[in-house]
Design an enzyme around this catalytic site. Structure first.
Site, PDB file in Angstrom:
ATOM      1  N   GLY A  79       1.252  -9.571   6.230  1.00 51.65           N
ATOM      2  CA  GLY A  79       2.594  -8.738   6.152  1.00 51.65           C
ATOM      3  C   GLY A  79       4.088  -9.336   5.313  1.00 51.65           C
ATOM      4  N   GLU A  80       5.006  -9.132   4.640  1.00 48.84           N
ATOM      5  CA  GLU A  80       5.826  -9.544   4.465  1.00 48.84           C
ATOM      6  C   GLU A  80       6.290  -9.026   2.734  1.00 48.84           C
ATOM      7  OE1 GLU A  80       5.242 -13.564   2.989  1.00 48.84           O
ATOM      8  OE2 GLU A  80       4.575 -14.493   4.768  1.00 48.84           O
ATOM      9  N   GLY A  81       5.237  -8.002   2.356  1.00 46.26           N
ATOM     10  CA  GLY A  81       4.991  -7.267   1.398  1.00 46.26           C
ATOM     11  C   GLY A  81       4.178  -7.805   0.296  1.00 46.26           C
TER      12      GLY A  81
END
Length: 355
Positions: free
Chosen positions: A325-327
């Site tokens: 996640g987080e980009g």
């Protein structure tokens, strides 16, 4: 069925126009004339053609790009669906501000700005994080609606407003990032509701739960869908905003807004993993014209991610077995997009060779 909608959301939807086909045709003609066999650079050719149409210019650029990390907590964590407690969301927001998270490291390498937004955590918003909190976490979707439709719209409009600001600053592409303990659960629920795929097939291990807990997580998702009246016929009675409110998350809603706002202001949207793809699904259900603005970066280890991308008919460019996640996966697409632009601008054509 009429959607629950705010003024900013309604205006944004009205502004979304498909990429310029004439410009795309002209750029495709140049790409086909570059000194290479037609189509031999594969996805890179498709990327630059689409970027040109999105930016409405035969000279696309990515001189400014960003990743928006939306952060929120989830009441469904009470059901034991995650290996980590909700407090980790707040701790990670602090890590983002100190530049110590994976997304900070990768974004620095890629020359992308990181915008961290607290849209719905239970924690106190750390200094350096943008405070746009709609509420302190969602309610437990396994026991009832996670949000009200009004709260969902407010969160969507937070994302729209931030996308608008970045567009005004010259941003050309936005990567979708997230942080929220437990958020693979609402993401799988939304993916099941929209794609119609079986819940057990879509439920992954998230932050690292074992198989028994994964099965229990799938049962919780089934319970949430049933409690909230979401079945395969939901489109006859509910809107996408209703579904988002009942089984979604605040950070997912924020990313829905980023997706819609980016499309309305001529920016490419880079989809990360399963949370970002759930947001992309909802945005598509709200306004199908957002689809040409989306680029799939990588294929996550979470099974719902593949299902969402298949439904959207998007092909991920990277296969890295990532599930953070987080980009973190989305920003890794930026160099490929930039390479496609360099190809367009710097390769010679057969005409220039006199052929």
């Amino acid at each position: 069925m009429e959607q629950t909608i705010g003024a900013l959301l309604a205006d944004t939807i009205s502004r979304i126009a498909r990429p310029d086909e004439e410009i795309m045709g002209a750029v495709q003609k140049r790409v086909d004339n570059l000194t290479k066999p037609p189509g031999s650079l594969g996805v890179l050719e498709e990327m630059v053609v689409r970027l040109s149409g999105i930016q409405r210019t035969e000279g696309p650029s990515l001189d400014r790009k960003a990743v928006i990390v939306m952060c929120g907590d989830h009441g469904v964590v009470e059901e034991g669906v995650s290996a980590f407690p909700s407090e980790v969301t707040g701790l990670m927001m602090g890590n983002f501000t100190r530049g110590g998270a994976a997304i900070n490291v990768f974004a620095r390498q890629m020359g992308a700005e990181v915008v961290v937004v607290d849209i719905g955590s239970k924690a106190e918003t750390p200094p350096g994080v943008r405070n746009e909190k709609v509420k302190s976490g969602t309610k437990n979707m396994a026991q009832g609606s996670a949000m009200t439709p009004d709260e969902a719209v407010r969160a969507v409009e937070v994302g729209i407003a931030i996308a608008m600001e970045l567009a005004a600053q010259g941003c050309k592409a936005i990567a979708l990032g997230d942080m929220g303990i437990g958020n693979t659960t609402p993401s799988a629920a939304l993916t099941a509701a929209i794609t119609g795929r079986p819940v057990d097939e879509l439920t992954g291990k998230g932050t690292g739960i074992d198989e028994d807990k994964r099965k229990a997580k799938a049962a919780i998702i089934e319970q949430a869908l049933a409690v909230n009246g979401i079945d395969k016929h939901w489109r006859s009675e509910l809107t996408p905003i209703d579904v988002l409110a009942r089984i979604g998350g605040l950070e997912i809603a924020g990313l829905v807004g980023v997706t819609l706002g980016s499309a309305a202001h001529g920016m490419a949207v880079i989809i990360d993993g399963v949370i970002a793809s759930a947001a992309a699904l909802v945005a598509y259900e709200i306004c199908p014209d957002v689809l040409p603005f989306m680029f799939a970066s990588h294929l996550s280890e979470e099974p719902a991610h593949e299902a969402a991308l298949t439904y959207l008919e998007l092909t991920p460019a990277l296969h890295l077995r990532m599930r953070l996640g987080e980009g973190s996966g989305a920003v890794l697409l930026f160099p490929m997009l930039e390479a496609s632009i360099a190809m367009l601008n710097q390769m010679a054509t057969f005409d220039e060779l006199g052929l």
